[in-house]
Design a protein around this motif. Structure first.
Motif, short mmCIF file in Angstrom:
data_model
loop_
_atom_site.label_atom_id
_atom_site.label_comp_id
_atom_site.label_asym_id
_atom_site.label_seq_id
_atom_site.Cartn_x
_atom_site.Cartn_y
_atom_site.Cartn_z
N LEU A 181 -91.43 26.15 -35.17
CA LEU A 181 -91.10 25.25 -34.07
C LEU A 181 -92.24 24.26 -33.91
N VAL A 182 -91.90 22.99 -33.90
CA VAL A 182 -92.87 21.98 -33.51
C VAL A 182 -92.52 21.58 -32.08
N GLU A 183 -93.46 21.76 -31.18
CA GLU A 183 -93.20 21.55 -29.75
C GLU A 183 -94.05 20.42 -29.20
N ARG A 184 -93.63 19.86 -28.07
CA ARG A 184 -94.40 18.83 -27.36
C ARG A 184 -94.68 17.62 -28.26
N ILE A 185 -93.71 17.29 -29.10
CA ILE A 185 -93.87 16.12 -29.98
C ILE A 185 -94.12 14.89 -29.12
N GLY A 186 -95.07 14.07 -29.56
CA GLY A 186 -95.40 12.88 -28.80
C GLY A 186 -96.63 13.09 -27.92
N GLN A 187 -97.05 14.36 -27.81
CA GLN A 187 -98.22 14.64 -26.98
C GLN A 187 -99.43 14.99 -27.84
N LYS A 188 -100.58 14.91 -27.22
CA LYS A 188 -101.83 15.17 -27.95
C LYS A 188 -101.96 16.63 -28.35
N ASP A 189 -101.44 17.50 -27.48
CA ASP A 189 -101.56 18.93 -27.74
C ASP A 189 -100.23 19.50 -28.23
N ALA A 190 -99.66 18.82 -29.23
CA ALA A 190 -98.43 19.33 -29.83
C ALA A 190 -98.75 20.66 -30.52
N ILE A 191 -97.72 21.51 -30.61
CA ILE A 191 -97.93 22.84 -31.17
C ILE A 191 -97.02 23.03 -32.37
N LEU A 192 -97.60 23.44 -33.49
CA LEU A 192 -96.78 23.75 -34.66
C LEU A 192 -96.87 25.25 -34.92
N ASN A 193 -95.74 25.92 -34.76
CA ASN A 193 -95.66 27.34 -35.09
C ASN A 193 -94.95 27.48 -36.43
N TYR A 194 -95.50 28.34 -37.29
CA TYR A 194 -94.92 28.55 -38.62
C TYR A 194 -95.10 30.01 -38.97
N LYS A 195 -94.01 30.66 -39.31
CA LYS A 195 -94.07 32.12 -39.44
C LYS A 195 -93.26 32.58 -40.64
N THR A 196 -93.91 33.40 -41.49
CA THR A 196 -93.20 34.04 -42.59
C THR A 196 -93.50 35.54 -42.49
N GLU A 197 -93.06 36.31 -43.49
CA GLU A 197 -93.40 37.74 -43.47
C GLU A 197 -94.90 37.95 -43.51
N LEU A 198 -95.60 37.00 -44.16
CA LEU A 198 -97.03 37.21 -44.41
C LEU A 198 -97.94 36.45 -43.46
N VAL A 199 -97.50 35.27 -42.99
CA VAL A 199 -98.40 34.47 -42.14
C VAL A 199 -97.74 34.13 -40.81
N ASP A 200 -98.58 33.89 -39.83
CA ASP A 200 -98.12 33.46 -38.51
C ASP A 200 -99.13 32.46 -37.99
N ILE A 201 -98.78 31.19 -38.15
CA ILE A 201 -99.74 30.11 -37.89
C ILE A 201 -99.37 29.38 -36.60
#
Ligand SMILES: Nc1ncnc2c1ncn2[C@@H]1O[C@H](COP(=O)(O)OP(=O)(O)O)[C@@H](O)[C@H]1O
Ligand SMILES: Nc1ncnc2c1ncn2[C@@H]1O[C@H](COP(=O)(O)OP(=O)(O)O)[C@@H](O)[C@H]1O
Lengths: 394, 394
Positions: free
Chosen positions: B30-50
Motif C-alpha cells: 500500500l502506498v498511502e498519503r500520496i502527495g504528502q511529504k510523509d507518504a508511506i510505502l508498505n511492501y510485504k512478501t513471505e520474506l520481507v516486510d518493508i
C-alpha cells in the motif's frame, strides 16, 4: 377582530377571513391552477359557495378577484377594507433574519425579496401578495408568518452541511426548512389526539411542494427540505434529492447554462419531469389507464417517502405515529397506500378500508393493532397564521 | 498464474500479486498519503516486510516504486515482468458501457477517460495506473474491473432521478453506484457467515470515499452514491448529500465560478471542510483533545450513516445485519459506536467490548441477543478483482 390570511403559493392562493379570538371562519377560498386557462376560484361564506372557472393569468389577477368578492354587495362579507385589522401573510423563506412572526416594514419586504434567491418559486409570490394587500387594505396591519420558524429547534447535526465551515459561519448556508406552519399545525393536532407523555412522530406534508419533519415531543429535530425548498421528496415540478454533481455534468459536459439547470430542476423536474403531468390527480388517472411513466413516478414518489420514514425513525430511535397532510397527503389514498405497503417492520399497518374513506376530519387509517399510528390530519396553515398574527398585536 | 492487482485510489495505491486459482497471496502493499511529504510505502512478501516513509509526489512515482520493489533482486518476487500474466485494474466508473469486467483496449481507455468527468477523483488515477502498467508490463494482459458493475440489479425506483426523463433515456443520467467490488466482496463473506436462506443486509464502506448498499439475497437494491461518487455519506473531502440548490446560490448570489464550486464540494468539503482534517485518525485525535469542530464532524458523519440504515431498512422492510468495512469501517470503533448508539428500535445492540477489539478477522460486535447482527468484515477488493480477472481469461 377580523384577520385576513393570505397564502400565496406556487400555483394557488388560499385565503381566509377569520374572527379572533373566536377562531370563527367568516369566509374562505382558493384560487387554483393559476396561469392556466381553466383556473378555479372557490369562494365560500355562510351564505354563498361560488366556483368560477376562468382564465387567471397571474397572482395579482387572482388576489384582485378575491378582494372584489370580499367587498361585493351581494356575496361579500365586509363593506369597507378598514374592517380588516391585520393581514397575516404566509412567507416561505425568512433566512436567518426571522425566527418569529413579524410586522411588515420596508426593511422586512427587502429581506423577503432578498431571500427570493433561496425560494424562487415562493417568496416572489408571497411578496406580490403583500404589496397588493398593502394597496387594497391601506389601514390594515400586515404581518409575515415564516415557514422557516418551526425549524429553529433543529440540532446542529441536522442543520449543518458537510461543506467548508466558513460557508455556515459567514454565508449562513444551512438547513432552514419549509412548510413550517403546516408541520407545526398538524403536530399540535396530532399530539392533542395521541395524548402521549413523550412522542416521536413524522409529519408528511404532500402538496405541490412536499416535505417531512421528524418531531420529538413537539419539537422538530430533522426535516427534508434544506437551504432552499428544492431537495428531499419528489415534488410536482421539483426533483427533490439528486446527486448534486448532476449540475456540474449538465453544465460542463452537456453545455447547459447554470440558470437553465436551475429552471430544469425546479420547474421541469419532479412528477412533471417523469410523466409530463404535475398534478397528482392527472398522474393517478393516467396510471390507471396503464401509463408506465405515471406508474413508475407514483412508485418512486412513495419510495422516497418510505426511505425518509426509515431515516427519521433511526434519527428518533422510535416511531409513534406518521401524519399525512396537504393536498396529496389528505386526498390520495393511493400514495398513502404505497407509502405504508410493506412497512410492518416499522409497526406500520394500514387499514385499506379506512384509507379509502374520504373525510375532512382528523382520522386514523391504521388497523387497530398497528404499533405505529397512521393519521390523516387536514392542515390549516391559515388558522395557524391567524393565531400568530393575533398574538403579535395582542 | 500470477495476477497483479492495482487499485489506484484518491490518495493511495493498493497492490497485490496473487497466484490463481490457488488465491495465494505472493506480495501485497500500500502506498498511502500520496502527495504528502510523509507518504508511506508498505511492501510485504513471505520474506520481507518493508515500510518506507518518504515524499511521494504523485501516483506515477508511487507505482514506479512498487514495480522497482517487485523486480528487486533481494526483496522482489519476480525476475521478469513477463511473469505477470494479467493485471487487474480497479476502475471506478464504467458509465453505461461496462456491466462487466473487460480486457483493456484503446477504446476502453478512451471510455475510462471520458467517464473521468463523472469520477474526477478516481478515473484519472485509475487510468494513470493502467498506462504505466502497460509500459512496465508490455506482455501482460490488462483488465478493468468496474466498481459500477455490482449495481446493475438496482430497480428502476432506486436508479432513476426525478428529472426530465429525456436526461435518463438520452443522456444516461441515473444512479451508477461505486465501491461495487468492495460491497460485493463483503456481501459474499457476510452471506457465507450468516447462512440465511433469505437475507436483508446493509454494507457500509467507509474509506476516503464512503457509501452504503442495501442488499437483498445478495443483490443490491439501493445505494448511497449516485451518478458520481459525490453524494450520500459524508466523506474525507466530499460533502455527500446537500441541497443541490446550494450550487446555484454559490454561483448566482456569491459569484463563485461553477468549477470552483465543483472543487469546493469534492476536494474541500466533507470532514476536511468541517474540521480542517481529512484523515479520520487526525480528527479522532483532535476530538479527544476537545476540538469542537472535530466532535461535531464525527457526530454528523455517524448521524448520516444512521439515517441511511433507517432508509434502507424501510426499503427492505427488514434488517438481518449491517456490515462495516474499509479503512474507517474496519478500524474506527468510535464511528461504529456512534452509528450503533440508540438504534435498539432497529434491533441493533452493539457490544462495546467486542467493538473495541482490534482484529483483521471477520467478526460480530453485537451483543448475543441483538436481533440485527453488527459485523466488521475487512474488505479485499484485490482478491475480488483477481477472481474476476482470472475468470475473464479462463
Ligand atoms: N383528490 C385528490 N387526489 C389526489 N391528489 C390530489 C387530490 N386533491 C388534490 N390533490 C393534489 O394535491 C396537490 C396540491 O396540494 P396543495 O396542498 O393544494 O399544494 P400547495 O399548497 O403546495 O400549492 C396537487 O398535486 C393535487 O393534484
Ligand atoms: N485506526 C484507524 N482509526 C480510524 N480511522 C482509520 C484508521 N485507519 C485508517 N483509518 C481511516 O480510513 C480512511 C482511509 O480508508 P481507505 O479504505 O484506505 O480509503 P480509500 O481506499 O478510499 O482510499 C482514512 O480516513 C483513515 O483515517
Amino acid at each position: 377582530m377580523n384577520i385576513l390570511i393570505i397564502n400565496s403559493g406556487s400555483s394557488s392562493i388560499k385565503f381566509q377571513l377569520i374572527q379572533m379570538p373566536s377562531e370563527k371562519l367568516i369566509c374562505s377560498g382558493l384560487v387554483e391552477r393559476i396561469g392556466q386557462k381553466d383556473a378555479i376560484l372557490n369562494y365560500k361564506t355562510e351564505l354563498v359557495d361560488i366556483k368560477q372557472i376562468e382564465q387567471i393569468k397571474n397572482h395579482t389577477e387572482g388576489l384582485q378577484k378575491v378582494v372584489d368578492l370580499l367587498l361585493d354587495i351581494e356575496k361579500g362579507v365586509i363593506k369597507n377594507t378598514n374592517e380588516i385589522e391585520i393581514i397575516g401573510h404566509r412567507v416561505v423563506h425568512g433566512g436567518n433574519s426571522f425566527s418569529n412572526t413579524t410586522l411588515i416594514t420596508d426593511a422586512v419586504k427587502q429581506d423577503i425579496k432578498k431571500f427570493g434567491s433561496l425560494a424562487p418559486l415562493h417568496n416572489p409570490n408571497n411578496l406580490e401578495g403583500i404589496i397588493i394587500a398593502e394597496q387594497l387594505f391601506p389601514n390594515a396591519k400586515q404581518a409575515a408568518i415564516f415557514d422557516t420558524a418551526f425549524f429553529q429547534t433543529l440540532p446542529e447535526k441536522a442543520k449543518r452541511y458537510a461543506i467548508p465551515k466558513a460557508l455556515y459561519n459567514e454565508e449562513q448556508i444551512q438547513v432552514y426548512g419549509f412548510h413550517g406552519t403546516s408541520h407545526k399545525y398538524v403536530t399540535e393536532k396530532a399530539l392533542d389526539y395521541l395524548k402521549l407523555k413523550t412522542s416521536k412522530i413524522i409529519t408528511i406534508h404532500l402538496g405541490n411542494g412536499c416535505s417531512m419533519t421528524a418531531v420529538v415531543n413537539g419539537k422538530s429535530i430533522d426535516h427534508s427540505l434544506g437551504f432552499t425548498p428544492s431537495n428531499g421528496l419528489i415534488m410536482g415540478t421539483r426533483s427533490g434529492d439528486i446527486d448534486h454533481a448532476i449540475v456540474f455534468y449538465l453544465v460542463n459536459s452537456l453545455g447547459y447554462d447554470v440558470d437553465k439547470v436551475n429552471t430544469l430542476l425546479t420547474k421541469e423536474s419532479g412528477m412533471l419531469g417523469l410523466t409530463g403531468y404535475s398534478d397528482l390527480r392527472d398522474i393517478e388517472s393516467q396510471a390507471s389507464k396503464g401509463n408506465d411513466d405515471c406508474k413508475l413516478a407514483l412508485v418512486m414518489n412513495a419510495y422516497r417517502i418510505k426511505k425518509y420514514i426509515g431515516a427519521y425513525t433511526a434519527a428518533m430511535n422510535g416511531l409513534d405515529a406518521i401524519v399525512f397532510t396537504a393536498g396529496i397527503g389528505e386526498n390520495s389514498s393511493l400514495i398513502r397506500g404505497l407509502v405504508c405497503e410493506d412497512m410492518d417492520y416499522f409497526g406500520i399497518n394500514i387499514d385499506p378500508n379506512r384509507n379509502d374513506i374520504r373525510s375532512k376530519d382528523i382520522r386514523e387509517i391504521n388497523i387497530e393493532t398497528s404499533k405505529t399510528k397512521i393519521m390523516v390530519i387536514p392542515t390549516n396553515e391559515e388558522l395557524e397564521i391567524a393565531k400568530q398574527a393575533y398574538q403579535l398585536i395582542n
